[in-house]
Design a protein around this motif. Structure first.
Motif, PDB file in Angstrom:
ATOM      1  N   MET A   1       0.844  -1.305   0.143  1.00 59.45           N
ATOM      2  CA  MET A   1       0.012  -0.069  -0.114  1.00 59.45           C
ATOM      3  C   MET A   1       0.751   1.174  -0.063  1.00 59.45           C
ATOM      4  SD  MET A   1      -3.200  -0.846  -0.228  1.00 59.45           S
ATOM      5  CE  MET A   1      -3.777   0.860   0.054  1.00 59.45           C
ATOM      6  N   LYS A   2       2.012   1.177   0.721  1.00 56.31           N
ATOM      7  CA  LYS A   2       2.915   2.312   0.901  1.00 56.31           C
ATOM      8  C   LYS A   2       3.391   2.442  -0.773  1.00 56.31           C
ATOM      9  CE  LYS A   2       6.388   2.732   3.542  1.00 56.31           C
ATOM     10  NZ  LYS A   2       7.360   2.551   4.634  1.00 56.31           N
ATOM     11  N   GLU A   3       3.600   1.522  -1.596  1.00 57.19           N
ATOM     12  CA  GLU A   3       4.318   1.987  -2.650  1.00 57.19           C
ATOM     13  C   GLU A   3       3.256   2.413  -3.776  1.00 57.19           C
ATOM     14  OE1 GLU A   3       5.869  -2.157  -3.533  1.00 57.19           O
ATOM     15  OE2 GLU A   3       7.816  -1.659  -2.831  1.00 57.19           O
ATOM     16  N   TYR A   4       1.894   1.735  -3.427  1.00 57.18           N
ATOM     17  CA  TYR A   4       0.691   2.068  -4.064  1.00 57.18           C
ATOM     18  C   TYR A   4       0.675   3.757  -4.069  1.00 57.18           C
ATOM     19  CZ  TYR A   4      -4.300   2.910  -5.371  1.00 57.18           C
ATOM     20  OH  TYR A   4      -5.270   3.395  -5.889  1.00 57.18           O
ATOM     21  N   LEU A   5       0.631   4.190  -3.133  1.00 52.89           N
ATOM     22  CA  LEU A   5       0.616   5.594  -2.606  1.00 52.89           C
ATOM     23  C   LEU A   5       1.506   6.419  -3.030  1.00 52.89           C
ATOM     24  CD1 LEU A   5      -1.024   5.249   1.069  1.00 52.89           C
ATOM     25  CD2 LEU A   5      -2.252   5.997  -1.034  1.00 52.89           C
ATOM     26  N   THR A   6       2.687   5.823  -3.090  1.00 52.97           N
ATOM     27  CA  THR A   6       3.857   6.455  -3.577  1.00 52.97           C
ATOM     28  C   THR A   6       3.985   6.802  -5.117  1.00 52.97           C
ATOM     29  OG1 THR A   6       5.319   5.720  -1.991  1.00 52.97           O
ATOM     30  CG2 THR A   6       6.458   6.583  -3.960  1.00 52.97           C
ATOM     31  N   PHE A   7       3.255   5.704  -5.827  1.00 52.83           N
ATOM     32  CA  PHE A   7       3.231   5.740  -7.242  1.00 52.83           C
ATOM     33  C   PHE A   7       2.025   6.582  -7.438  1.00 52.83           C
ATOM     34  CE2 PHE A   7       1.124   4.211 -11.055  1.00 52.83           C
ATOM     35  CZ  PHE A   7       2.309   3.858 -11.760  1.00 52.83           C
ATOM     36  N   LYS A   8       0.899   6.728  -6.659  1.00 52.44           N
ATOM     37  CA  LYS A   8      -0.052   7.794  -7.058  1.00 52.44           C
ATOM     38  C   LYS A   8       0.290   9.169  -6.982  1.00 52.44           C
ATOM     39  CE  LYS A   8      -4.217   6.797  -7.439  1.00 52.44           C
ATOM     40  NZ  LYS A   8      -5.261   7.018  -8.390  1.00 52.44           N
ATOM     41  N   LYS A   9       1.169   9.394  -5.685  1.00 52.27           N
ATOM     42  CA  LYS A   9       1.512  10.780  -5.569  1.00 52.27           C
ATOM     43  C   LYS A   9       2.413  11.096  -6.622  1.00 52.27           C
ATOM     44  CE  LYS A   9       1.126  10.699  -0.520  1.00 52.27           C
ATOM     45  NZ  LYS A   9       1.922  10.708   0.716  1.00 52.27           N
ATOM     46  N   ALA A  10       3.275  10.130  -7.081  1.00 60.65           N
ATOM     47  CA  ALA A  10       4.206  10.763  -8.228  1.00 60.65           C
ATOM     48  C   ALA A  10       3.381  10.780  -9.563  1.00 60.65           C
ATOM     49  CB  ALA A  10       5.089   9.495  -8.465  1.00 60.65           C
ATOM     50  N   GLY A  11       2.209  10.706  -9.779  1.00 58.89           N
ATOM     51  CA  GLY A  11       1.646  11.029 -10.846  1.00 58.89           C
ATOM     52  C   GLY A  11       0.751   9.895 -11.677  1.00 58.89           C
ATOM     53  N   GLY A  12       1.185   8.449 -10.951  1.00 62.50           N
ATOM     54  CA  GLY A  12       0.995   7.592 -11.709  1.00 62.50           C
ATOM     55  C   GLY A  12      -0.626   7.165 -11.680  1.00 62.50           C
ATOM     56  N   LYS A  13      -1.116   6.761 -12.972  1.00 61.07           N
ATOM     57  CA  LYS A  13      -2.576   6.472 -13.153  1.00 61.07           C
ATOM     58  C   LYS A  13      -2.909   4.783 -12.994  1.00 61.07           C
ATOM     59  CE  LYS A  13      -6.457   7.066 -16.368  1.00 61.07           C
ATOM     60  NZ  LYS A  13      -6.973   5.758 -16.342  1.00 61.07           N
ATOM     61  N   VAL A  14      -3.585   4.485 -12.181  1.00 58.53           N
ATOM     62  CA  VAL A  14      -4.043   3.143 -11.908  1.00 58.53           C
ATOM     63  C   VAL A  14      -5.312   2.937 -12.342  1.00 58.53           C
ATOM     64  CG1 VAL A  14      -4.289   1.293  -9.911  1.00 58.53           C
ATOM     65  CG2 VAL A  14      -2.426   2.891  -9.731  1.00 58.53           C
ATOM     66  N   ASP A  15      -5.595   1.868 -12.992  1.00 61.15           N
ATOM     67  CA  ASP A  15      -6.808   1.440 -13.732  1.00 61.15           C
ATOM     68  C   ASP A  15      -7.476   0.293 -12.868  1.00 61.15           C
ATOM     69  OD1 ASP A  15      -7.049   3.120 -16.069  1.00 61.15           O
ATOM     70  OD2 ASP A  15      -5.189   2.241 -16.776  1.00 61.15           O
ATOM     71  N   LYS A  16      -6.612  -0.480 -12.327  1.00 59.58           N
ATOM     72  CA  LYS A  16      -7.231  -1.656 -11.398  1.00 59.58           C
ATOM     73  C   LYS A  16      -6.304  -1.968 -10.549  1.00 59.58           C
ATOM     74  CE  LYS A  16      -9.197  -6.346 -12.060  1.00 59.58           C
ATOM     75  NZ  LYS A  16      -9.549  -7.336 -13.202  1.00 59.58           N
ATOM     76  N   PHE A  17      -6.735  -2.333  -9.297  1.00 60.45           N
ATOM     77  CA  PHE A  17      -5.663  -2.779  -8.297  1.00 60.45           C
ATOM     78  C   PHE A  17      -5.789  -4.175  -8.322  1.00 60.45           C
ATOM     79  CE2 PHE A  17      -4.937  -3.286  -3.583  1.00 60.45           C
ATOM     80  CZ  PHE A  17      -3.756  -2.707  -3.607  1.00 60.45           C
ATOM     81  N   PHE A  18      -4.223  -4.697  -8.530  1.00 64.38           N
ATOM     82  CA  PHE A  18      -4.038  -5.955  -8.545  1.00 64.38           C
ATOM     83  C   PHE A  18      -2.762  -6.305  -7.837  1.00 64.38           C
ATOM     84  CE2 PHE A  18      -3.515  -9.252 -12.501  1.00 64.38           C
ATOM     85  CZ  PHE A  18      -3.450 -10.449 -11.492  1.00 64.38           C
ATOM     86  N   PRO A  19      -2.612  -6.555  -6.650  1.00 60.35           N
ATOM     87  CA  PRO A  19      -1.452  -6.600  -5.782  1.00 60.35           C
ATOM     88  C   PRO A  19      -0.678  -7.861  -6.175  1.00 60.35           C
ATOM     89  CG  PRO A  19      -3.542  -6.822  -4.540  1.00 60.35           C
ATOM     90  CD  PRO A  19      -4.024  -6.345  -5.717  1.00 60.35           C
ATOM     91  N   ILE A  20       0.434  -7.847  -6.289  1.00 58.10           N
ATOM     92  CA  ILE A  20       1.389  -8.925  -6.430  1.00 58.10           C
ATOM     93  C   ILE A  20       2.362  -9.005  -5.085  1.00 58.10           C
ATOM     94  CG2 ILE A  20       2.967 -10.259  -7.575  1.00 58.10           C
ATOM     95  CD1 ILE A  20       0.154 -10.434  -8.684  1.00 58.10           C
ATOM     96  N   TYR A  21       2.652  -9.987  -4.267  1.00 56.72           N
ATOM     97  CA  TYR A  21       3.198  -9.710  -3.074  1.00 56.72           C
ATOM     98  C   TYR A  21       4.520 -10.232  -2.902  1.00 56.72           C
ATOM     99  CZ  TYR A  21      -1.422  -8.497  -1.289  1.00 56.72           C
ATOM    100  OH  TYR A  21      -2.821  -7.823  -1.268  1.00 56.72           O
ATOM    101  N   SER A  22       4.942 -11.448  -3.686  1.00 57.00           N
ATOM    102  CA  SER A  22       6.139 -12.073  -3.297  1.00 57.00           C
ATOM    103  C   SER A  22       7.190 -12.139  -4.551  1.00 57.00           C
ATOM    104  CB  SER A  22       5.760 -13.493  -2.833  1.00 57.00           C
ATOM    105  OG  SER A  22       5.323 -13.941  -3.992  1.00 57.00           O
ATOM    106  N   ASP A  23       6.955 -11.669  -5.667  1.00 61.86           N
ATOM    107  CA  ASP A  23       7.938 -11.626  -6.886  1.00 61.86           C
ATOM    108  C   ASP A  23       9.207 -11.123  -6.434  1.00 61.86           C
ATOM    109  OD1 ASP A  23       6.099 -12.917  -8.223  1.00 61.86           O
ATOM    110  OD2 ASP A  23       5.879 -11.401  -9.775  1.00 61.86           O
ATOM    111  N   TYR A  24       9.296 -10.034  -5.542  1.00 62.39           N
ATOM    112  CA  TYR A  24      10.429  -9.291  -5.488  1.00 62.39           C
ATOM    113  C   TYR A  24      11.577 -10.206  -4.541  1.00 62.39           C
ATOM    114  CZ  TYR A  24       9.351  -8.692  -0.295  1.00 62.39           C
ATOM    115  OH  TYR A  24       8.821  -8.872   0.614  1.00 62.39           O
TER     116      TYR A  24
END
Length: 224
Positions: A1-24
């Protein structure tokens, strides 16, 4: 959620929330197991040897066949149908390798059958029931090869010969040495994938641990 909010604050446009938790925290990809090792290893042998005509029996289309088709034509034979792949280097023929009447003798100088012979005669793929299907199939494989031709074959290996109906057979690593009768063969190389999915390249058959439960033997033979 922190990364999602960071992405949004940076001006990113999100069409659908589709969280992937472990690939990293995972590896870059899978580089282990029977199919990864056998498909890449045997394809590299074929690239090096550059045969005149290579035929494959029942190997994985989206693995080994695709590897080979990326650099040369490959003729594929299977008991099941294959729809048009859209790739000219893959040429398909439907045929039952246990039917000797369908086998043309000495038609190729290079032949592969990877992780397939263990299924012959068990009915899993619509093939006729034959308790000795692997022996019949192996005999017909050798029939198709020209003298001097090369056979690449692989199958599951274990500490004992076993039949897991109707999934597959599992063989001792040295069992194949007793399969053929009238055809003289020279084993050019043996590699295997161990129970952990790791490749042991070009080693003696005796290198397979006696406690092996479900490995993969990869053999290269020359027809004398």
């Amino acid at each position: 959620m922190k990364e999602y909010l960071t992405f949004k604050k940076a001006g990113g446009k999100v069409d659908k929330f589709f969280p992937i938790y472990s690939d990293y925290k995972e590896q870059a990809g899978s580089a282990t197991g029977h199919y990864f090792h056998q498909d890449l290893l045997v394809a590299s042998y074929i690239s090096k040897n550059n045969p005149t005509r290579h035929i494959d029996i029942g190997s994985r289309i989206d693995g080994f066949v695709a590897h080979v088709a990326s650099f040369r034509p490959i003729e594929v034979i299977d008991v099941r149908e294959l729809h048009n792949t859209g790739h000219d280097n893959i040429r398909f023929k439907r045929m039952d390798l246990m039917n000797a009447d369908e086998i043309e003798p000495a038609i190729c100088d290079s032949l592969s059958c990877l992780h397939a012979i263990e299924h012959f005669g068990l009915g899993r793929y619509g093939d006729p029931i034959n308790p000795s299907g692997h022996l019949t199939g192996f005999k017909n494989l050798l029939k198709m090869l020209k003298p001097g031709g090369t056979l690449y074959i692989s199958f599951p290996i274990s500490h004992s010969d076993q039949l897991h109906f109707n999934a597959h057979r599992v063989f001792r690593p040295d069992s194949i040495l007793n399969w053929q009768n009238e055809t003289a063969l020279e084993m050019l190389s043996f590699s295997f994938v161990d129970d952990a999915g790791n490749l042991h390249r070009e080693v003696p058959i005796s290198a397979v641990p006696v406690e092996t439960e479900y490995g993969c033997g990869i053999y290269t033979f020359k027809k004398i």
